[in-house]
Each structure stands twice: as structure tokens, then as C-alpha cells.
Motif scaffolding. Sequence first.
Motif, PDB file in Angstrom:
ATOM      1  N   LYS A  56       0.828  -1.207   0.000  1.00 38.71           N
ATOM      2  CA  LYS A  56       0.000   0.000   0.000  1.00 38.71           C
ATOM      3  C   LYS A  56       0.863   1.258   0.000  1.00 38.71           C
ATOM      4  N   ASP A  57       0.516   2.184  -0.885  1.00 38.58           N
ATOM      5  CA  ASP A  57       1.141   3.502  -0.980  1.00 38.58           C
ATOM      6  C   ASP A  57       2.615   3.466  -1.373  1.00 38.58           C
ATOM      7  N   VAL A  58       3.073   2.374  -1.971  1.00 36.43           N
ATOM      8  CA  VAL A  58       4.425   2.333  -2.537  1.00 36.43           C
ATOM      9  C   VAL A  58       4.477   3.238  -3.769  1.00 36.43           C
ATOM     10  N   SER A  59       5.629   3.870  -4.005  1.00 40.04           N
ATOM     11  CA  SER A  59       5.795   4.672  -5.216  1.00 40.04           C
ATOM     12  C   SER A  59       7.101   4.298  -5.917  1.00 40.04           C
ATOM     13  N   ILE A  60       7.007   4.208  -7.258  1.00 42.52           N
ATOM     14  CA  ILE A  60       8.139   3.873  -8.120  1.00 42.52           C
ATOM     15  C   ILE A  60       8.320   5.056  -9.074  1.00 42.52           C
ATOM     16  N   TRP A  61       9.489   5.675  -9.076  1.00 44.68           N
ATOM     17  CA  TRP A  61       9.677   6.972  -9.720  1.00 44.68           C
ATOM     18  C   TRP A  61      10.365   6.847 -11.081  1.00 44.68           C
ATOM     19  N   PRO A  62      10.512   7.969 -11.821  1.00 40.23           N
ATOM     20  CA  PRO A  62      10.937   7.889 -13.222  1.00 40.23           C
ATOM     21  C   PRO A  62      12.208   7.073 -13.449  1.00 40.23           C
ATOM     22  N   MET A  63      12.131   6.225 -14.467  1.00 39.38           N
ATOM     23  CA  MET A  63      13.246   5.432 -14.988  1.00 39.38           C
ATOM     24  C   MET A  63      13.713   4.326 -14.039  1.00 39.38           C
ATOM     25  N   ALA A  64      12.994   4.086 -12.965  1.00 35.06           N
ATOM     26  CA  ALA A  64      13.343   2.974 -12.079  1.00 35.06           C
ATOM     27  C   ALA A  64      12.866   1.664 -12.698  1.00 35.06           C
ATOM     28  N   VAL A  65      13.622   0.576 -12.448  1.00 36.39           N
ATOM     29  CA  VAL A  65      13.263  -0.748 -12.946  1.00 36.39           C
ATOM     30  C   VAL A  65      13.192  -1.702 -11.761  1.00 36.39           C
ATOM     31  N   VAL A  66      12.063  -2.418 -11.665  1.00 39.14           N
ATOM     32  CA  VAL A  66      11.846  -3.421 -10.620  1.00 39.14           C
ATOM     33  C   VAL A  66      11.556  -4.728 -11.359  1.00 39.14           C
ATOM     34  N   ARG A  67      12.577  -5.609 -11.458  1.00 30.67           N
ATOM     35  CA  ARG A  67      12.485  -6.767 -12.355  1.00 30.67           C
ATOM     36  C   ARG A  67      12.468  -8.065 -11.541  1.00 30.67           C
ATOM     37  N   GLY A  68      11.263  -8.600 -11.357  1.00 34.43           N
ATOM     38  CA  GLY A  68      11.084  -9.841 -10.617  1.00 34.43           C
ATOM     39  C   GLY A  68      10.861 -11.006 -11.557  1.00 34.43           C
ATOM     40  N   ASP A  69      11.899 -11.392 -12.275  1.00 38.13           N
ATOM     41  CA  ASP A  69      11.747 -12.448 -13.272  1.00 38.13           C
ATOM     42  C   ASP A  69      12.261 -13.800 -12.769  1.00 38.13           C
ATOM     43  N   VAL A  70      13.535 -13.912 -12.432  1.00 37.81           N
ATOM     44  CA  VAL A  70      14.095 -15.206 -12.032  1.00 37.81           C
ATOM     45  C   VAL A  70      13.968 -15.462 -10.526  1.00 37.81           C
ATOM     46  N   ASN A  71      13.363 -14.538  -9.822  1.00 38.39           N
ATOM     47  CA  ASN A  71      13.018 -14.699  -8.416  1.00 38.39           C
ATOM     48  C   ASN A  71      11.996 -13.604  -8.107  1.00 38.39           C
ATOM     49  N   TYR A  72      11.574 -13.502  -6.850  1.00 40.84           N
ATOM     50  CA  TYR A  72      10.483 -12.575  -6.532  1.00 40.84           C
ATOM     51  C   TYR A  72      10.977 -11.334  -5.797  1.00 40.84           C
ATOM     52  N   ILE A  73      10.153 -10.285  -5.866  1.00 48.46           N
ATOM     53  CA  ILE A  73      10.422  -9.016  -5.191  1.00 48.46           C
ATOM     54  C   ILE A  73       9.193  -8.631  -4.391  1.00 48.46           C
ATOM     55  N   ARG A  74       9.409  -8.222  -3.138  1.00 45.33           N
ATOM     56  CA  ARG A  74       8.331  -7.739  -2.280  1.00 45.33           C
ATOM     57  C   ARG A  74       8.762  -6.394  -1.697  1.00 45.33           C
ATOM     58  N   ILE A  75       7.897  -5.400  -1.822  1.00 51.14           N
ATOM     59  CA  ILE A  75       8.177  -4.065  -1.293  1.00 51.14           C
ATOM     60  C   ILE A  75       7.045  -3.682  -0.353  1.00 51.14           C
ATOM     61  N   GLY A  76       7.382  -3.375   0.912  1.00 53.44           N
ATOM     62  CA  GLY A  76       6.392  -3.116   1.939  1.00 53.44           C
ATOM     63  C   GLY A  76       5.757  -1.741   1.833  1.00 53.44           C
ATOM     64  N   ALA A  77       4.688  -1.582   2.571  1.00 48.56           N
ATOM     65  CA  ALA A  77       3.863  -0.376   2.520  1.00 48.56           C
ATOM     66  C   ALA A  77       4.676   0.893   2.760  1.00 48.56           C
ATOM     67  N   ARG A  78       4.310   1.909   1.992  1.00 50.11           N
ATOM     68  CA  ARG A  78       4.815   3.285   2.165  1.00 50.11           C
ATOM     69  C   ARG A  78       6.272   3.460   1.773  1.00 50.11           C
ATOM     70  N   SER A  79       6.880   2.457   1.180  1.00 47.84           N
ATOM     71  CA  SER A  79       8.262   2.587   0.712  1.00 47.84           C
ATOM     72  C   SER A  79       8.298   3.249  -0.659  1.00 47.84           C
ATOM     73  N   ASN A  80       9.431   3.835  -1.000  1.00 48.32           N
ATOM     74  CA  ASN A  80       9.559   4.467  -2.318  1.00 48.32           C
ATOM     75  C   ASN A  80      10.879   4.092  -2.969  1.00 48.32           C
ATOM     76  N   VAL A  81      10.830   3.990  -4.302  1.00 49.97           N
ATOM     77  CA  VAL A  81      11.991   3.655  -5.127  1.00 49.97           C
ATOM     78  C   VAL A  81      12.188   4.828  -6.074  1.00 49.97           C
ATOM     79  N   GLN A  82      13.239   5.585  -5.859  1.00 49.59           N
ATOM     80  CA  GLN A  82      13.401   6.839  -6.587  1.00 49.59           C
ATOM     81  C   GLN A  82      14.108   6.652  -7.933  1.00 49.59           C
ATOM     82  N   ASP A  83      14.219   7.757  -8.646  1.00 45.16           N
ATOM     83  CA  ASP A  83      14.602   7.793 -10.049  1.00 45.16           C
ATOM     84  C   ASP A  83      15.890   7.010 -10.339  1.00 45.16           C
ATOM     85  N   ASN A  84      15.840   6.246 -11.425  1.00 42.01           N
ATOM     86  CA  ASN A  84      16.994   5.524 -11.977  1.00 42.01           C
ATOM     87  C   ASN A  84      17.482   4.360 -11.121  1.00 42.01           C
ATOM     88  N   SER A  85      16.742   3.981 -10.111  1.00 40.31           N
ATOM     89  CA  SER A  85      17.168   2.836  -9.308  1.00 40.31           C
ATOM     90  C   SER A  85      16.869   1.528 -10.036  1.00 40.31           C
TER      91      SER A  85
END
Length: 204
Positions: A56-85
Motif C-alpha cells: 500500500k502507498d508504494v511509489s516507483i519513480w521515473p526510470m526505475a526498474v523493478v524486475r522480478g523475473d528469475v526470483n520474486y520481489i516484495r516491497i512493503g507499505a509506504r516505501s519508495n523507489v526513486q529515479d533511476n534505481s
Amino acid sequence: GARLQAGGPQRLDYASQFAEIPAMPTRPYRGIHPTLEEGVYVDSTALVIGDVVLGKDVSIWPMAVVRGDVNYIRIGARSNVQDNSVLHVTRPYPGSEAGWPLIIGEDVVIAHSVTLHGCTIGNRVLVGIGAIVLDGAVVEDEVMIAAGSVVPPGKRLESGGLYMGNPVRRVREVTAAEKARIPTMAGFYIDLKDEYRDLPPPAA
């Protein structure tokens, strides 16, 4: 070549370049779609792929990539991933039968151009600009990682410390004010993503 005339039929229209970009750019991998919980914001220039759950309320910002292909990714509530990460994972392999998924807790601030790869991040953590956290590393709750730092594979950062350097070392305790500031910063990004969610789409 000839210059384009501002009023001519070939006039460059910045907004039109983005008119066809979907509001929430996600992509399945092998039939598994990302899960976006209530209030999530993914910028139109970011990309979220595969077995990813955004709390809930997670934000992913410009040009960031979150790639859960060969394993999984979990991001908890209210966290943010900023630009180019870049957030990625490691597949299972002999000696590591589970591979290395990426697990991020709640109220985590991941600053610009951070690389997180197959690691575990606790709650109320600040990962500074350009930091790198590698496979099997564990970052406990209420840790601050300084800009440009490198956390080697398998390294554990114990709760309540400020870490910096390559490789990182603990330089001092995090103050009470700094601990309190991490969820406050996460809250600023919740307010900001709500503003972005309410913006009208670019005009064609």
C-alpha cells in the motif's frame, strides 16, 4: 538538415511523445503479473516486471526498474523507489537452492540511482543516493546507508547504525531524530505520489 519550423507541420511536440505510455507500466513474466496494492504509484517511465508485490502507498519513480523475473520481489507499505534505481534478483543455483529474492520492508526510502540485488532490507531504512546492496546482504531495521556506499554479498548491517564506504563499515549510531526522519521522508513521498496520481494525462 533543415531546421524544423516551430509552427510547421513537423513541429516537435514534447507531450505527444508520451501520450501512448500507459499510466501504470507493468509487464508479466511467464504469466505472472505484478500485484499493486491500494494507492500504489508507478511513474509512466518506470517499469515493474513479473513476480513483484508493491504494498500500500508504494511509489516507483521515473526510470526505475523493478524486475522480478528469475526470483520474486516484495516491497512493503509506504516505501519508495526513486529515479533511476535498479531492483533485481538472483535465480536459484547449486549451493543456493532458493536463489536470492529481494525483500524490502515498510517505510523504506530508496534514493536516486540505487542498485538493490537479491538482498533483504528491513523497516525504516534509508538507502542513500547511488548505494549498492548485493546478494544475500541483510539490512536490519532503522539503518542509514550513506550515498555511494557498497554493501558486499552476505553482509549484515545491524539495526541502528549509519554505514558508509566501499565496503561499508559502521561509523556511528543513528540518532533518535534521524530514526524519526526516515518514516517522515517516506511520508513526504506518499504525499508527492498522490499529487502525481491526480495529474491529468499529457495532452496529445
